[in-house]
Design a protein around this motif. Structure first.
Motif, PDB file in Angstrom:
ATOM      1  N   MET A   1       0.742  -1.252  -0.136  1.00 49.02           N
ATOM      2  CA  MET A   1       0.082   0.013  -0.034  1.00 49.02           C
ATOM      3  C   MET A   1       0.955   1.161  -0.063  1.00 49.02           C
ATOM      4  N   GLU A   2       0.523   2.330  -0.600  1.00 50.81           N
ATOM      5  CA  GLU A   2       1.048   3.577  -0.715  1.00 50.81           C
ATOM      6  C   GLU A   2      -0.085   4.517   0.334  1.00 50.81           C
ATOM      7  N   ILE A   3       0.801   4.915   1.295  1.00 47.07           N
ATOM      8  CA  ILE A   3      -0.167   5.806   2.094  1.00 47.07           C
ATOM      9  C   ILE A   3       0.184   7.350   2.109  1.00 47.07           C
ATOM     10  N   GLU A   4      -0.686   8.162   1.941  1.00 47.67           N
ATOM     11  CA  GLU A   4      -0.331   9.582   1.933  1.00 47.67           C
ATOM     12  C   GLU A   4      -0.198  10.324   3.270  1.00 47.67           C
ATOM     13  N   LYS A   5       0.852  10.552   3.947  1.00 47.71           N
ATOM     14  CA  LYS A   5       1.015  10.923   5.218  1.00 47.71           C
ATOM     15  C   LYS A   5       0.464  12.430   5.324  1.00 47.71           C
ATOM     16  N   GLU A   6       0.256  13.110   6.663  1.00 51.89           N
ATOM     17  CA  GLU A   6      -0.419  14.532   6.643  1.00 51.89           C
ATOM     18  C   GLU A   6       0.648  15.424   6.117  1.00 51.89           C
ATOM     19  N   ASP A   7       1.977  15.275   5.966  1.00 52.50           N
ATOM     20  CA  ASP A   7       2.624  16.456   5.208  1.00 52.50           C
ATOM     21  C   ASP A   7       2.815  15.970   3.902  1.00 52.50           C
ATOM     22  N   GLY A   8       2.141  15.262   3.418  1.00 54.29           N
ATOM     23  CA  GLY A   8       2.073  15.030   1.816  1.00 54.29           C
ATOM     24  C   GLY A   8       3.129  13.901   1.456  1.00 54.29           C
TER      25      GLY A   8
ATOM     26  N   ILE B   1      -5.035  -5.044   7.784  1.00 52.48           N
ATOM     27  CA  ILE B   1      -5.229  -4.166   6.656  1.00 52.48           C
ATOM     28  C   ILE B   1      -6.738  -3.312   7.047  1.00 52.48           C
ATOM     29  N   LYS B   2      -7.477  -3.954   7.908  1.00 55.89           N
ATOM     30  CA  LYS B   2      -8.475  -3.466   8.029  1.00 55.89           C
ATOM     31  C   LYS B   2      -8.301  -1.984   8.796  1.00 55.89           C
ATOM     32  N   GLN B   3      -7.264  -2.049   9.697  1.00 55.37           N
ATOM     33  CA  GLN B   3      -7.131  -1.106  10.716  1.00 55.37           C
ATOM     34  C   GLN B   3      -6.444   0.184   9.922  1.00 55.37           C
ATOM     35  N   ILE B   4      -5.652  -0.244   8.698  1.00 56.85           N
ATOM     36  CA  ILE B   4      -4.932   0.793   7.802  1.00 56.85           C
ATOM     37  C   ILE B   4      -5.955   1.366   7.198  1.00 56.85           C
ATOM     38  N   MET B   5      -7.073   0.711   6.582  1.00 54.69           N
ATOM     39  CA  MET B   5      -7.891   1.525   5.656  1.00 54.69           C
ATOM     40  C   MET B   5      -9.006   2.342   6.387  1.00 54.69           C
ATOM     41  N   GLU B   6      -9.071   2.244   7.775  1.00 55.90           N
ATOM     42  CA  GLU B   6      -9.738   2.942   8.570  1.00 55.90           C
ATOM     43  C   GLU B   6      -9.064   3.969   8.916  1.00 55.90           C
ATOM     44  N   THR B   7      -7.843   4.014   9.263  1.00 56.43           N
ATOM     45  CA  THR B   7      -7.259   5.032   9.949  1.00 56.43           C
ATOM     46  C   THR B   7      -6.137   6.041   8.792  1.00 56.43           C
TER      47      THR B   7
ATOM     48  N   ASN C   1      -4.802   7.236   4.831  1.00 60.67           N
ATOM     49  CA  ASN C   1      -5.100   7.856   3.602  1.00 60.67           C
ATOM     50  C   ASN C   1      -4.450   6.909   2.668  1.00 60.67           C
ATOM     51  N   ILE C   2      -5.087   5.986   1.883  1.00 64.62           N
ATOM     52  CA  ILE C   2      -4.576   4.936   1.166  1.00 64.62           C
ATOM     53  C   ILE C   2      -4.482   5.540  -0.228  1.00 64.62           C
ATOM     54  N   VAL C   3      -3.520   5.510  -1.044  1.00 61.73           N
ATOM     55  CA  VAL C   3      -3.354   6.128  -2.457  1.00 61.73           C
ATOM     56  C   VAL C   3      -3.367   4.948  -3.380  1.00 61.73           C
TER      57      VAL C   3
END
Lengths: 356, 287
Positions: free
Chosen positions: B229-236, B254-260, B262-264
């Motif tokens: 997964m590629e996840i966008e952090k708060e700082d972009g 996976i479920k936790q990541i999806m909920e918390t 921002n998955i690109v």
């Protein structure tokens, strides 16, 4: 570009050259071979004249006079033996001195002697021996009788009389040209094989059902065919096939066999066309040495007979220039056949080892 | 694949003290594509040379189509085609002349134009090979290898250094050839190619076969399935996370990541043959 950069490039190239074992080896080998060839060639000019004498009774004073004038005299036991020795080219000339002739010389009477000559005696030798004989007999006559000698020297050619058959320069050169054509083809075939190796096409051929034996046969056929055809064309256009075409064609075929065997040798030591050229030049220089004997008669000694091409040159020379028959050159042809087969087999063995 | 086209039994070959092939055994079924993978110097080419009768094994025996290669070399060679790694065509001859030459060497009647059509060179048949690009030469070599309609085709790095389009056309050709019952022995260190077209692959390392199976089974046995997964952090900035699917609690993670987060992007990923090769041998396929 400055001088330092040029020097650096020169050093780099020299280093690379000597790190290439092939070039280093061929350079050294070539140098050694050229020096060896030079040393093997006769260093001295033959100043003594050798001839055979048959004299039933010859006073020692006669022999002393003759040898004192730079003549090497071989005494033979009969007139027949003397004639045969001259025919067999053991001696270039022979002289029969009967008791009457010796007495005539001793008395200072008008005298006729007959000089028996081999058919291929060079003109220079003939002039020299006549001059020396006149000097020796005159000196002898003057010493013994006090009279100058009026000496008439007759010449009798033993064997085929070559009078009027002096060779033009191009005829002397023809055997060399024919052999050179064959030898150059050796380079061509060597390059063909080496290119197969360097281009990687040889493995492609070897995984076909043709196999190694088929490959050798095909290369040998190509080599012999190319060499033989070109040499035949040369002989055809130079009139070399005019008198004994079968004999000449047979000689050229055996010569083609020889150079094809040598081409296998060269190809097995070579990696590309340049290395074939380097090896070939070395071999060509050695092979061409016997041609000097044809172009400059009397310049070679017996070591030339160790070079396979001698039998090729000599046969072509004898047949083309003197119309020699099969019986005259048969021993040459047998030696050529043995050498041709020998080199071919040896070349195949060496080449096969490389392929394996 | 009951009928084995190729049987290698305990093959050994050494160059002086260097053992290039060390007791290798395998079978290749009729119509099968075997990818023979390994880094340079692993013993791939030496194996091919023994199988094609170019060299004799020091030990062991190779049988092709039931014939002993060492004893019946010429008969075996009538039924095989070999495309070498390096281009070895007669460059000063045309493509048609090259094919005709080899057809004559094999003693077969081949239609050079038909062969050239198979490798998309039908319009260049009368051109000298020296004018061809590397890809064209490679394709012509494959056409030459097929000139005797071989039952076994040995291909040594057939797509090495080619552009993607040329590579793809060669792979299609290999698959088409195999589908007609020709056995293909593919030597390569291109794991993508081996994976795509091989029925089975053999990993060769230091003269030994260290693994031999279908690509799928090897992946299952040695590989690890992951969700990437590629996840966008708060700082972009983009953060990459991998979750192994075979681990306990993978679904919860996976479920936790999806909920918390921002998955690109999110995709599954399985091990490549190269990954597996490295895992088994501790070294890569290239070099």
């Amino acid at each position: 570009m400055n001088a330092k950069a040029i020097l650096a490039l020169v050093q780099k190239d020299l280093t690379l050259y000597f790190r290439n074992r092939f070039f280093a080896f061929v350079s050294i080998l070539g140098l050694v071979a050229y020096i060896a060839i030079y040393l093997l060639l006769p260093a001295d000019v033959e100043e003594d004249l050798t001839f055979a004498v048959y004299a039933p009774t010859i006073p020692d004073v006669f022999i002393e006079f003759l040898t004192g004038n730079d003549l090497n005299v071989a005494k033979l036991d009969s007139q027949e033996e003397l004639r045969q020795a001259v025919i067999d080219q053991e001696y270039p000339a022979g002289l029969v001195l009967t008791g009457d002739t010796i007495m005539a010389i001793a008395r200072g009477d008008d005298t006729e002697i007959t000089l028996y000559l081999a058919s291929d005696v060079p003109v220079e030798y003939l002039d020299a021996i006549q001059t020396v004989l006149r000097l020796a007999f005159n000196e002898m006559s003057y010493t013994l009788s006090g009279n100058p000698l009026n000496l008439q020297i007759n010449e009798e050619i033993i064997g085929p009389d070559m009078a009027g058959q002096q060779l033009a320069a191009r005829d002397r050169l023809l055997p060399m040209l024919a052999v050179m054509i064959l030898v150059i083809e050796m380079m061509g075939l060597g390059s063909l094989i080496a290119e197969e190796v360097s281009a990687g096409t040889l493995p492609a051929l070897l995984i076909t059902p043709i196999g190694v034996p088929g490959l050798f046969i095909s290369k040998a056929v190509v080599g012999i065919l190319l060499a033989f055809t070109q040499a035949t064309i040369l002989m055809l256009f130079t009139g070399g096939l005019a008198w004994q075409p079968i004999l000449i064609l047979m000689t050229l075929l055996l010569g083609s066999l020889l150079v094809t065997g040598l081409a296998f040798f060269i190809a097995s030591f070579s990696t590309d066309m340049m290395s074939v050229m380097a090896w070939s030049i070395l071999v060509i220089i050695i092979l061409v040495v016997p041609s000097y004997g044809v172009i400059f008669p009397g310049t070679l000694n017996s070591f030339a007979r160790l070079i396979p091409s001698f039998y090729l040159f000599d046969t072509i020379h004898q047949v083309v220039n003197f119309d020699a028959t099969f019986s005259v050159v048969s021993s040459n042809l047998v030696i050529l056949l043995i050498m041709g087969i020998g080199f071919m087999l040896a070349g195949i063995v060496v080449m096969e080892r490389k392929l394996r | 694949m009951a009928n084995h086209s190729i049987v290698a039994q305990d093959l050994v070959y050494s160059y002086g003290d260097l053992k290039a092939v060390d007791h290798i055994s395998f079978e290749v079924g009729e119509g099968e594509v075997l990818g023979y993978l390994g880094p340079n110097g692993a013993g791939k080419s030496t194996t091919v040379k023994m199988l094609t009768g170019q060299i004799r094994p020091k030990e062991g025996r190779a049988t092709l189509l039931g014939m002993d290669v060492a004893k019946e070399t010429n008969k075996v060679q009538e039924h095989i085609g070999v495309a070498f790694e390096t281009t070895n065509l007669y460059e000063q001859m045309t493509a048609i002349e090259n094919l005709n030459l080899f057809a004559r060497l094999f003693g077969v009647k081949a239609d050079p134009m038909e062969l050239l059509e198979k490798v998309n060179l039908e319009t260049r048949g009368k051109e000298r090979v020296s004018n061809f690009s590397k890809g064209m030469k490679q394709r012509l070599m494959i056409a030459r290898a097929m000139v005797n309609n071989p039952r076994i085709l040995f291909l040594d790095e057939p797509t090495e250094g080619l552009d993607p389009v040329s590579s793809e056309s060669i792979r299609d050709l290999i698959l088409e050839t195999s589908s007609r019952g020709t056995t293909v022995f593919l030597t390569t260190h291109d794991m993508y190619e081996a994976d795509k077209i091989s029925d089975r692959v053999a990993f060769v390392n230091q003269g030994k076969i260290v693994a031999l199976d279908t690509p799928a089974r090897l992946k299952r046995q040695y590989g690890q399935r992951v969700i990437k997964m590629e996840i966008e952090k708060e700082d972009g900035e983009i953060d990459i996370r991998e979750v192994p699917l075979d681990e306990n609690g993978a679904a919860d993670t996976i479920k936790q990541i999806m909920e918390t987060e921002n998955i690109v992007t999110m995709h599954t990923e399985e091990a490549t043959l190269e990954d597996i090769f490295i895992e088994i041998t501790g070294r890569g396929l290239v070099g």
